[in-house]
Every structure is written in structure tokens, then in C-alpha cells.
Design an enzyme around this catalytic site. Sequence first.
Site, PDB file in Angstrom:
ATOM      1  NE  ARG A 185      -5.004  -1.853   4.690  1.00  0.00           N
ATOM      2  CZ  ARG A 185      -4.789  -2.901   5.502  1.00  0.00           C
ATOM      3  NH1 ARG A 185      -4.828  -4.139   5.035  1.00  0.00           N
ATOM      4  NH2 ARG A 185      -4.558  -2.696   6.783  1.00  0.00           N
ATOM      5  CB  SER A 258      -2.994   2.599   7.736  1.00  0.00           C
ATOM      6  OG  SER A 258      -3.014   1.629   8.729  1.00  0.00           O
ATOM      7  CD  GLU A 353      -4.526   1.659   4.153  1.00  0.00           C
ATOM      8  OE1 GLU A 353      -3.529   1.190   4.713  1.00  0.00           O
ATOM      9  OE2 GLU A 353      -5.656   1.645   4.662  1.00  0.00           O
TER      10      GLU A 353
HETATM   11  N1  EPU Z   1       5.423   0.469  15.262  1.00  0.00           N
HETATM   12  C1  EPU Z   1       6.304   1.377  15.817  1.00  0.00           C
HETATM   13  N2  EPU Z   1       5.884   2.674  15.962  1.00  0.00           N
HETATM   14  C2  EPU Z   1       4.648   3.077  15.578  1.00  0.00           C
HETATM   15  C3  EPU Z   1       3.765   2.150  15.007  1.00  0.00           C
HETATM   16  C4  EPU Z   1       4.165   0.847  14.853  1.00  0.00           C
HETATM   17  O1  EPU Z   1       7.430   1.044  16.164  1.00  0.00           O
HETATM   18  O2  EPU Z   1       4.356   4.268  15.739  1.00  0.00           O
HETATM   19  C5  EPU Z   1       5.821  -0.948  15.157  1.00  0.00           C
HETATM   20  C6  EPU Z   1       5.075  -1.762  16.225  1.00  0.00           C
HETATM   21  O3  EPU Z   1       5.755  -1.770  17.420  1.00  0.00           O
HETATM   22  C7  EPU Z   1       5.021  -3.124  15.597  1.00  0.00           C
HETATM   23  C8  EPU Z   1       4.952  -2.839  14.107  1.00  0.00           C
HETATM   24  O4  EPU Z   1       5.396  -1.507  13.932  1.00  0.00           O
HETATM   25  O5  EPU Z   1       6.210  -3.835  15.862  1.00  0.00           O
HETATM   26  C9  EPU Z   1       3.587  -3.059  13.526  1.00  0.00           C
HETATM   27  O6  EPU Z   1       2.644  -2.212  14.166  1.00  0.00           O
HETATM   28  P1  EPU Z   1       1.083  -2.595  14.270  1.00  0.00           P
HETATM   29  O7  EPU Z   1       0.930  -3.994  14.753  1.00  0.00           O
HETATM   30  O8  EPU Z   1       0.404  -1.504  14.981  1.00  0.00           O
HETATM   31  O9  EPU Z   1       0.579  -2.686  12.782  1.00  0.00           O
HETATM   32  P2  EPU Z   1       0.882  -1.825  11.481  1.00  0.00           P
HETATM   33  O10 EPU Z   1       1.696  -2.648  10.552  1.00  0.00           O
HETATM   34  O11 EPU Z   1       1.395  -0.501  11.855  1.00  0.00           O
HETATM   35  C10 EPU Z   1      -1.165  -2.761  10.151  1.00  0.00           C
HETATM   36  C11 EPU Z   1      -2.301  -2.216   9.341  1.00  0.00           C
HETATM   37  C12 EPU Z   1      -3.414  -1.685  10.252  1.00  0.00           C
HETATM   38  C13 EPU Z   1      -3.873  -2.848  11.120  1.00  0.00           C
HETATM   39  C14 EPU Z   1      -2.686  -3.402  11.896  1.00  0.00           C
HETATM   40  C15 EPU Z   1      -3.043  -4.650  12.672  1.00  0.00           C
HETATM   41  C16 EPU Z   1      -1.376  -1.377   7.253  1.00  0.00           C
HETATM   42  C17 EPU Z   1      -0.997  -0.186   6.464  1.00  0.00           C
HETATM   43  N3  EPU Z   1      -1.853  -1.133   8.476  1.00  0.00           N
HETATM   44  O12 EPU Z   1      -0.599  -1.673  10.875  1.00  0.00           O
HETATM   45  O13 EPU Z   1      -4.484  -1.292   9.429  1.00  0.00           O
HETATM   46  O14 EPU Z   1      -4.896  -2.447  12.012  1.00  0.00           O
HETATM   47  O15 EPU Z   1      -1.632  -3.786  10.995  1.00  0.00           O
HETATM   48  O16 EPU Z   1      -3.269  -5.682  11.755  1.00  0.00           O
HETATM   49  O17 EPU Z   1      -1.253  -2.499   6.762  1.00  0.00           O
HETATM   50  C18 EPU Z   1      -5.658   0.512   8.392  1.00  0.00           C
HETATM   51  O18 EPU Z   1      -5.449  -0.044   7.322  1.00  0.00           O
HETATM   52  O19 EPU Z   1      -6.277   1.611   8.486  1.00  0.00           O
HETATM   53  C19 EPU Z   1      -5.109  -0.075   9.612  1.00  0.00           C
HETATM   54  C20 EPU Z   1      -5.208   0.530  10.787  1.00  0.00           C
END
Ligand code: EPU
Length: 358
Positions: A185, A258, A353
Amino acid sequence: MSMISLKHEYSDQLTNNMKSQIDLRNNISLKEYNTFKISARAAWFARVGNPGQAKFLAKEILPQYDRFLILGGGSNTLFAKSFDGLVVHMAMKGKEVLHEDATGCRLRVAAGEDWPEFVDYCVSKGWGGVENLALIPGQVGASPVQNIGAYGREVKDVIEEVHAIDLKTGEEVSFKNEECHFAYRDSLFKSEKNDRYLITFVDFKLHKEDEFHLDYGSIRDEIRKSKEAVSYQSIAEAVKRIRRSKLPDVGELGSVGSFFKNPVINEDDFELLREQHPDVPFFKVLDGYKIPAGWLIDQCGWKGYREKDYGVYPHQALVLVNYGNATGKEIYALSEKIREDVHSRFGIHLHREVTFVE
Ligand code: EPU
């Protein structure tokens, strides 16, 4: 007479002389130009529709303003209040195939093109490389700035070169992929040289041979469920379904996706965290362990929180939302409370972010 109105008079003259060259207006609502849908206004607003205008802007217009802000789709910006300077809106359109053969193609895409539409276009042509990045709101020119990423891919994986106007000199400049200093990012355009360059075109290298990235999260399962064959099209559709189930549609609910970056912690801190929370999700990265900020925020009990018109999205704690008339300051204050809470509970600092504009 205030300094602002002096500038207005000067700029009015300039606009009259140069009307054909650039569209410059004053006191414009930014509500439709930021996906948080914050009701801020821009004292001045310039729409850049071609490279000539970008150069003209750099050489003749920007020197007249104390402050300016480059705005693409406004999908990573939070306005605290109205902006008292010049907002530069990138509106250049167009796509050009630079080279195409049996294995792939090189494309030049104007910065003002819509990113999700661009992904759909590539998928419809059978060109692979951006399908995992389907439905990310924003413009093509903003994609390298924060190196957008999702489902195991980042835009740096397909960018060959970034073209821009150096706003200090008005000259055209180009950056090869390795010169963009891409990181999670982040890039040269976000951290080191913030507001120095106005990105005009991005060159992408896409492929036609099957090369699929299905290992992140539930993409493979999602495609299996749909019983479709694995293709760029089915990956993009699977990503869209997953995103729609977790993330708000920015057309319906104000957000920037995010709000925070996922923090990276070192091995010792990770072991400690895992002792206390054996179920903590993580991704091993070069410099440690990336912990989902959404999980940390969720553990602190913020998911679904709502006060007046601001809150934390009920399906993904990483996303802050504007239910209607929230102000940028309210959302920022909420993000500070969340950061403090996560820090006091886990000892981990969250970094935003989003770009906060005061
Ligand atoms: N999780 C929770 N509770 C929540 C959200 C997430 O427990 O409320 C846990 C999920 O269960 C999972 C883990 O956290 O085990 C990861 O969650 P998720 O796969 O939704 O991905 P993320 O790490 O929260 C990142 C990116 C997103 C992208 C997704 C998929 C960042 C800051 N965010 O989110 O990017 O879509 O992975 O690749 O790196 C964005 O940048 O705007 C964005 C949406």
C-alpha cells in the site's frame, strides 16, 4: 481583502484567458468526488482532461496556489473540512494497445479511467493479470500511488511503467516499475514524493496464457462452488462475490474500503500474541508477520459500532462507514479511538491507509 479572494480575482483572469486550455471553477462540492461522501467543498477545482492541460496546470496555474490536492476517484481520501486550495481532478480517458502477440499485450491506460471498468475490459478481452483486483474502487492513475492490492495480488505485479507530469517543472517524466519503489500500500508517489507528480498514464503488461492466482483466502472455494472452469472471468466474478459479501458498495454507503493497513509485527511479538490468541490469523511476510487489522478491531468489539452517522461496517471491521451525514472529523476521531483501543489491548500500532486532508 483576504488572500483567498485576491487569488480568486487573479485566477478568474487566468481562466478567461485560458478557457480553452483548462476547466477551472470555484466553490465546488466534493461530495461526488470522494467515496466517503463527505460534504466538503473545494475553493478551487481544476479538471485535467489531457497531457497538455496537465502541463499547463503545472507551469501556469499551480504556482498561483498555496495548496493543492490531486484527486482521482477520491477512494482513499478523507476530508476533515472544506479544502481552501485547488483540487486537481484527473479526468484523462483512453486506452491504447502498445503491443500484442500470442502470449500477451502491453497497454497504455489514461489515469482518469475507472479501475473496476478497466479490470472488466481486460477480462472481456482474455487478458490476465488484474482479475484478482476486480471491483476495487478508484481510478487507474491512483492504482500505483498506493499499490492497490487484494486476494494475493498487487498492481505492482502488472505495472511496467508510470508516466507523469513533474508538477515542479511541468515536464513529462516516466518511472520504470523498479523506480516506483512499490511496497505494501505504498510507492514513491505516496510517501517519498507525495504531490510532486501528476500521473497521466500507466503501462501494464498483461498475459494471455493461463496464469491463475487462487491461493489467497477463499477464491478457490468460491470458484468451486460456482462449478465454473477456472478462467480470468471466473476469478474476477469470484472476487466480486467475495468483496460484495464483506465490503460495502461505495455507490450505496460511504467508505474507502480498508481504512487501516494491516500491521506487521516481529517474530517475538507474534509468538506472544499467538500464546494469548491461538486463533489469530496471520500472513508470513519478509519482515515478520502481517496481522489483519480487521481481526484486531473485531476482537476489541468495534465491528458494527454506530454513533450518529458514522461507524464500523458490520461485515468487516477494517472498514469505517458514513451512513449519511457523518463529517470527516467524526470519522477521524472514531479511527483514533480504535487505534488507541487496539494499542492498549494488543500493543500494536495501526496506521491509516486513507489520506486525511485537513
Ligand atoms: N477478520 C476478522 N474480523 C473482521 C475482518 C477480518 O476476524 O471484521 C479476519 C478474517 O476472518 C480473516 C482475516 O481477518 O481471517 C483477513 O480478512 P480478509 O481476508 O477480509 O482481508 P483483510 O486482511 O482484512 C486485506 C486488504 C483488503 C483486501 C483483502 C483481500 C488491507 C489493509 N486490506 O483485507 O483490501 O480486499 O485483504 O485481499 O491490506 C482495501 O485496501 O481497501 C481492501 C479492501
